[in-house]
Design a protein around this motif. Sequence first.
Motif, mmCIF file in Angstrom:
data_model
loop_
_atom_site.group_PDB
_atom_site.id
_atom_site.type_symbol
_atom_site.label_atom_id
_atom_site.label_comp_id
_atom_site.label_asym_id
_atom_site.label_seq_id
_atom_site.Cartn_x
_atom_site.Cartn_y
_atom_site.Cartn_z
ATOM 1 N N GLY A 36 0.801 -1.212 0.000
ATOM 2 C CA GLY A 36 0.000 0.000 0.000
ATOM 3 C C GLY A 36 0.830 1.256 0.000
ATOM 4 N N LYS A 37 0.192 2.355 0.357
ATOM 5 C CA LYS A 37 0.845 3.653 0.401
ATOM 6 C C LYS A 37 1.692 3.772 1.668
ATOM 7 C CE LYS A 37 -1.713 7.172 -0.707
ATOM 8 N NZ LYS A 37 -2.703 8.275 -0.622
ATOM 9 N N PRO A 38 2.914 4.295 1.579
ATOM 10 C CA PRO A 38 3.740 4.468 2.779
ATOM 11 C C PRO A 38 3.062 5.373 3.796
ATOM 12 C CG PRO A 38 5.055 4.735 0.793
ATOM 13 C CD PRO A 38 3.624 4.689 0.347
ATOM 14 N N ALA A 39 3.316 5.113 5.056
ATOM 15 C CA ALA A 39 2.723 5.931 6.114
ATOM 16 C C ALA A 39 3.148 7.385 5.980
ATOM 17 C CB ALA A 39 3.126 5.379 7.480
ATOM 18 N N LEU A 40 4.356 7.621 5.494
ATOM 19 C CA LEU A 40 4.846 8.985 5.323
ATOM 20 C C LEU A 40 4.046 9.741 4.266
ATOM 21 C CD1 LEU A 40 7.117 10.590 6.699
ATOM 22 C CD2 LEU A 40 8.597 10.045 4.763
ATOM 23 N N LEU A 41 3.352 8.983 3.414
ATOM 24 C CA LEU A 41 2.499 9.586 2.382
ATOM 25 C C LEU A 41 1.021 9.457 2.721
ATOM 26 C CD1 LEU A 41 4.368 8.379 -0.848
ATOM 27 C CD2 LEU A 41 4.491 10.629 0.255
ATOM 28 N N GLY A 42 0.737 9.084 3.973
ATOM 29 C CA GLY A 42 -0.652 9.026 4.411
ATOM 30 C C GLY A 42 -1.249 7.645 4.507
ATOM 31 N N GLY A 43 -0.483 6.594 4.200
ATOM 32 C CA GLY A 43 -0.984 5.230 4.273
ATOM 33 C C GLY A 43 -0.934 4.666 5.677
ATOM 34 N N PRO A 44 -1.418 3.434 5.860
ATOM 35 C CA PRO A 44 -1.386 2.798 7.184
ATOM 36 C C PRO A 44 0.020 2.348 7.543
ATOM 37 C CG PRO A 44 -2.188 1.243 5.555
ATOM 38 C CD PRO A 44 -2.044 2.556 4.836
ATOM 39 N N LYS A 45 0.300 2.296 8.837
ATOM 40 C CA LYS A 45 1.610 1.829 9.293
ATOM 41 C C LYS A 45 1.758 0.337 9.020
ATOM 42 C CE LYS A 45 2.354 5.072 13.132
ATOM 43 N NZ LYS A 45 2.631 5.164 14.584
ATOM 44 N N ALA A 46 2.939 -0.060 8.569
ATOM 45 C CA ALA A 46 3.219 -1.484 8.391
ATOM 46 C C ALA A 46 3.316 -2.186 9.747
ATOM 47 C CB ALA A 46 4.522 -1.671 7.624
ATOM 48 N N ASN A 442 7.679 2.500 -3.318
ATOM 49 C CA ASN A 442 7.233 3.888 -3.441
ATOM 50 C C ASN A 442 8.382 4.890 -3.292
ATOM 51 O OD1 ASN A 442 4.003 3.722 -3.337
ATOM 52 N ND2 ASN A 442 4.822 2.213 -1.902
ATOM 53 N N ALA A 443 9.593 4.434 -3.571
ATOM 54 C CA ALA A 443 10.772 5.267 -3.331
ATOM 55 C C ALA A 443 10.752 6.556 -4.144
ATOM 56 C CB ALA A 443 12.046 4.465 -3.648
ATOM 57 N N LYS A 444 10.305 6.494 -5.387
ATOM 58 C CA LYS A 444 10.282 7.710 -6.227
ATOM 59 C C LYS A 444 9.389 8.775 -5.631
ATOM 60 C CE LYS A 444 11.463 5.734 -10.748
ATOM 61 N NZ LYS A 444 10.993 5.506 -12.146
ATOM 62 N N ALA A 445 8.214 8.371 -5.179
ATOM 63 C CA ALA A 445 7.276 9.318 -4.568
ATOM 64 C C ALA A 445 7.836 9.894 -3.269
ATOM 65 C CB ALA A 445 5.923 8.648 -4.332
ATOM 66 N N LEU A 446 8.485 9.024 -2.472
ATOM 67 C CA LEU A 446 9.064 9.482 -1.206
ATOM 68 C C LEU A 446 10.220 10.439 -1.438
ATOM 69 C CD1 LEU A 446 9.011 6.065 0.690
ATOM 70 C CD2 LEU A 446 7.775 8.129 1.394
ATOM 71 N N ALA A 447 10.958 10.239 -2.511
ATOM 72 C CA ALA A 447 12.110 11.096 -2.803
ATOM 73 C C ALA A 447 11.700 12.538 -3.115
ATOM 74 C CB ALA A 447 12.910 10.521 -3.964
ATOM 75 N N LYS A 448 10.446 12.741 -3.462
ATOM 76 C CA LYS A 448 9.961 14.078 -3.800
ATOM 77 C C LYS A 448 9.594 14.898 -2.570
ATOM 78 C CE LYS A 448 8.128 12.547 -8.269
ATOM 79 N NZ LYS A 448 6.881 12.372 -9.079
ATOM 80 N N LEU A 449 9.568 14.257 -1.406
ATOM 81 C CA LEU A 449 9.195 14.971 -0.185
ATOM 82 C C LEU A 449 10.247 16.014 0.192
ATOM 83 C CD1 LEU A 449 7.831 12.023 2.005
ATOM 84 C CD2 LEU A 449 6.509 13.750 0.784
#
Length: 449
Positions: A36-46, A442-449
């Motif tokens: 799913g979506k990383p928690a840093l991007l609003g998803g649930p915690k693993a 989701n590394a590409k999306a996280l790299a944009k933060l």
Amino acid sequence: MENNNLPRRKFLSNIAITGAGFVLGLPQIANASDNGKPALLGGPKAHPGGYSGWPLFDSTEEKAVMDVLKSGTWGRLGGNVVSNFEKAYSEMLGVKHTLGVSSGTSALTTILGAMDLGPGDEAIIPVYTFIATYNVIVLNYALPILVDTDIESFQIDAGKVEAAITPQTKLIMPVHIGGTPADLDKLMAIAQKTRIPLIEDACQAHLAEWKGKKVGSYGLAGAFSFQASKNLNCAEGGAITTNDSDFAQTCYRFHNQGQGGHTTAYTPGTGTRATNLRLTEFQGNLLLAQMTRLQAQAKRRAENAAYLSAQLKEIKGIYPAKMYEGTTLSAFHLYMFRYDRQHFDGLSRETFLKALQAEGVPCSEGYGQMNRDTYVTGLAQNKHYLKIYGEKTMREWLERNQCPQNDKLTGEQAVWFFQNMLLGSHTDMDQIAAAIRKIKKNAKALAKL
């Protein structure tokens, strides 16, 4: 009594359940959120739950403290609790002598005092270690010689130790970083060849083994820490282990103001330097209480570490710390691995750590570059060192302490998990691996933060 974060009954239940799963080979279910979506991007915690608190304690520790309190004998002089701990620890580690002291730093200080380390001497230590390893050398106005790191193991590079030896070298002091043994075969061979004593800084390595024998029993002496974060702890405390009876007596005298000996009979003071680094009866009894669960906890950490490593090794760009062939047990005070951003679409380690923490997985980048720290490099301008060694020697000392592999490890790769995290269940380990897989996807999306 309950631990501050986890009821003991629940903790023991978790161990029993997951232990059964480990033995029977029951399937482990990966956390569904790893896709799913990383928690840093609003998803649930693993990993939505917590980890075991530390220290773990119950009525055993409560009774240990109260027994000493009621005895009216709180210090080791006149008491027998510290002596009982020393005997029990010697038996557990398979050594002839243990001396309880006030901290891991005090253990190293006592060992170096007993060796009469002083101005003009050199001591070989790893660059990748806690600052105390350095501090105990400079407190004696000796020169700490920093040896580069084996980047795959996080340990001192034993292949670079012999080249660091000079006629002034007084001791070789490897550190069993994270609780995993350094390459003791190579290091002991160097020590025997050069006749330079080997001192084991085993402050993080309670019950760790090299070829089935406990660390702290190989060199002239071993040093252990019982500080609050350690696998065996009494808030502050430490111990020296040795198989040399004469050295044990010298250490006792040094930690006891130069007086007495490590026997029941009084012996007169000897030497010219000493201090007070004694362990208290309270600490001794707390340690005896904590030792009742130490071996079971060590087994649990080792099982969980092996289980987690099997998963992490399947993720490109994640490299669990190598253990040398002689390692038969790691204490896993730290679970260490290397992170390669190239396999994570260039995601920086800083953001990777933030993303892991957001998933409910505590982590750290670990030790820094000791040889570049101004606290250390400033020694070259210390007035006492300049008086003893001179400007030329201190400039050369800075040049000798170049450690390129450690620079690479600490600058962009090292990641730590902590020992209490390995006391959980296999599901906890599954969720850690799931968090890393989710971050990678989701590394590409996280790299944009």
